[in-house]
Design an enzyme around this catalytic site. Structure first.
Site, PDB file in Angstrom:
ATOM      1  N   HIS A   1      -3.485 -28.878 -44.476  1.00  0.00           N
ATOM      2  CA  HIS A   1      -4.019 -29.400 -45.733  1.00  0.00           C
ATOM      3  C   HIS A   1      -5.511 -29.705 -45.599  1.00  0.00           C
ATOM      4  O   HIS A   1      -5.946 -30.257 -44.589  1.00  0.00           O
ATOM      5  CB  HIS A   1      -3.275 -30.674 -46.131  1.00  0.00           C
ATOM      6  CG  HIS A   1      -1.797 -30.498 -46.251  1.00  0.00           C
ATOM      7  ND1 HIS A   1      -0.898 -31.512 -46.027  1.00  0.00           N
ATOM      8  CD2 HIS A   1      -1.053 -29.399 -46.572  1.00  0.00           C
ATOM      9  CE1 HIS A   1       0.341 -31.063 -46.209  1.00  0.00           C
ATOM     10  NE2 HIS A   1       0.273 -29.782 -46.531  1.00  0.00           N
TER      11      HIS A   1
ATOM     12  N   TYR B   1      -3.728 -43.009 -40.967  1.00  0.00           N
ATOM     13  CA  TYR B   1      -5.061 -42.449 -41.202  1.00  0.00           C
ATOM     14  C   TYR B   1      -5.802 -43.230 -42.274  1.00  0.00           C
ATOM     15  O   TYR B   1      -5.233 -43.653 -43.280  1.00  0.00           O
ATOM     16  CB  TYR B   1      -5.001 -40.963 -41.540  1.00  0.00           C
ATOM     17  CG  TYR B   1      -4.055 -40.557 -42.640  1.00  0.00           C
ATOM     18  CD1 TYR B   1      -4.514 -40.345 -43.943  1.00  0.00           C
ATOM     19  CD2 TYR B   1      -2.697 -40.361 -42.379  1.00  0.00           C
ATOM     20  CE1 TYR B   1      -3.648 -39.955 -44.948  1.00  0.00           C
ATOM     21  CE2 TYR B   1      -1.827 -39.969 -43.381  1.00  0.00           C
ATOM     22  CZ  TYR B   1      -2.306 -39.774 -44.668  1.00  0.00           C
ATOM     23  OH  TYR B   1      -1.449 -39.391 -45.666  1.00  0.00           O
TER      24      TYR B   1
END
Length: 468
Positions: free
Chosen positions: A66, A129
């Site tokens: 991605h 993240y």
């Protein structure tokens, strides 16, 4: 226990961070994100605004590839993952790959436009993240097939044995992917003399003027796609120094020169774009012979006060350049063209001789802007004008007359008081000369003002650019 280090990779901007993990019989502790230390070691100060956690129940869960439109800082809370990245950005590094195994001692900074993918090597792994933009439903971005053989990614667990979503299985291969374009540049005030000079230096920039984007209109600001921009150049300003002293002029000056820059500073921090703002030596009262960047502002009139307020507002943004300049000359009506026209018409004008400074040609201002960005100069305020000795308006007029074939003595020097007699004028600083030491320390050398004046008049075609 290990030292905190930052390592580069074959993908520009993709950085591996070796974390300082401290263990004992109870377990371990680490500073997973430590802005001051990591930025000092070369990590971008990317301004995270959201923290996400992805839990993966079984070994072999594989996600990606991605390419999100934001920067990420990836690490794991427990277990191990195999991580791979592919550069999906426009440019010569497109298609470059890198992979590494991540455990609690490793983190990776992933810049915008680099495709990322992760495969869990143990059951029950959670990776976390930080991102510097908020996730928005429906956001589209390039994706890439995990099994594209041209990438050569050495998956530890064969992909046909992994848990992969139907969506990821349908992703295209690299030769069918449209590379991600960099964030755009926006020039505000694009129809002014500085805005027009910036356009060829920043080709492809989006161009707007006040009629298209009113920064004092909250609805217009909210509707603008600020997340699409990496650089905003604010060349818009209200520069009618004397009209600013009137009730209507005062309101307009403060809206354009103070309120609008304050709005841009807030947006810069919210969306992470670099803001370049252009200011004036009028923020000083002119009592110092050579103004430096750290001199406290001391504006005299309304225009000057509004510009000083704009400087202070822009200075609150994390990613900003303020270029303070003086006596700007570009396309359109200006002092040099007026003197040239009077010289050609045989007129001998009276010109003020007790205000001194240096001319700044828009070509020099745009060149300095490009330089600061290209060398990644420290953010902050920089003085910028053409170089050479300080000159009075009368001396500059005399130089124009000589270049036009007239004598400099055809210009009659007068005092500011004489010029202002019977007029309603805003006060002017007596000294507009600014030190250029700070921008010179970045490697920028200004062109001498008289050399630039000669080039300007030699290259001016009145028929093509009549000064309107």
């Amino acid at each position: 226990m290990s030292d905190l280090t930052v390592e580069t990779t074959p993908i520009p901007g993709l950085l591996v961070v070796r974390l300082d993990v401290r263990e004992d019989a109870r377990g371990w502790f680490k500073e997973n994100w430590q802005r001051e230390k990591m930025v000092a070691l070369g990590l971008p100060d990317f301004g995270p605004v959201q923290n996400n956690i992805s839990f993966n129940a079984a070994r072999g869960a594989t996600r990606g590839i991605h390419t999100e439109p934001w920067d990420k800082f990836v690490s794991v809370a427990n277990g191990r993952i195999f991580a791979a990245w592919v550069d999906m950005r426009e440019g010569k590094s497109f298609g470059t790959t890198f992979h590494v195994e991540i455990d609690p001692s490793v983190a990776v900074f992933v810049p915008r436009g680099v495709g990322n993918s992760y495969q869990t090597l143990e059951d029950g792994v959670a990776y976390t993240y930080l991102v510097n933009d908020h996730w928005r439903p429906g956001t589209a971005y390039p994706a890439l097939h995990l099994g594209d053989e041209t990438l050569g990614i050495p998956w530890p667990i064969p992909l046909d044995e992994c848990e992969i979503s139907e969506k990821d299985l349908a992703n295209p291969k690299l030769d069918a992917v449209t590379p991600m374009a960099p964030k755009k540049t926006l020039i505000i005030g694009a129809l002014g003399q500085l805005g027009r000079a910036l356009q060829p230096v920043f080709p492809g920039a989006d161009l707007v003027d006040v009629a298209e984007l009113d920064l004092t209109d909250a609805d217009a600001v909210a509707a603008w796609p600020w997340q699409d921009y990496g650089l905003v150049l604010n060349a818009a300003a209200y520069t009618a120094v004397d009209a600013a002293e009137t009730p209507d002029g005062r309101r307009t000056a403060w809206a354009a020169n103070a309120t609008a820059p304050a709005t841009l500073a807030r947006l810069s921090d919210e969306h992470g774009f670099t803001l370049v703002h252009y200011s004036s030596e009028y923020v000083f009262d002119g009592t110092v012979p050579d103004h430096t960047e750290d001199e406290p502002v001391s504006p005299l009139g309304v225009y000057a006060q509004s510009k000083a307020a704009g400087d202070l507002a822009v200075g609150t943004a994390a990613r900003h350049y303020v270029l303070r300049t003086s006596w700007v000359i570009g396309r359109g009506n200006n002092f040099v063209r007026t003197m040239k026209r009077l010289a050609d018409q045989g007129v001998s004008p009276d010109v003020v001789s007790d205000q001194v400074g240096r001319l700044t040609f828009t070509s020099e201002l745009t060149r300095a802007t490009r330089h600061l960005l290209d060398v990644a100069a420290p953010f902050g305020t920089y003085n910028l004008s053409n170089s050479g000795p300080a000159m009075s308006w009368a001396e500059i007029a005399g130089a124009v007359f000589e270049l036009a074939g007239r004598s400099a003595t055809d210009v009659r020097p007068i005092t500011t008081a004489e010029y202002a007699a019977g007029k309603s004028l805003s006060p002017r600083p007596a000294s507009s000369t600014m030190s250029l030491d700070k921008i010179r320390a970045t490697g920028f050398e200004s062109v001498d003002a008289m050399v630039a004046l000669d080039d300007y008049l030699a290259g001016w075609n009145p028929a093509a650019d009549p000064g309107t």
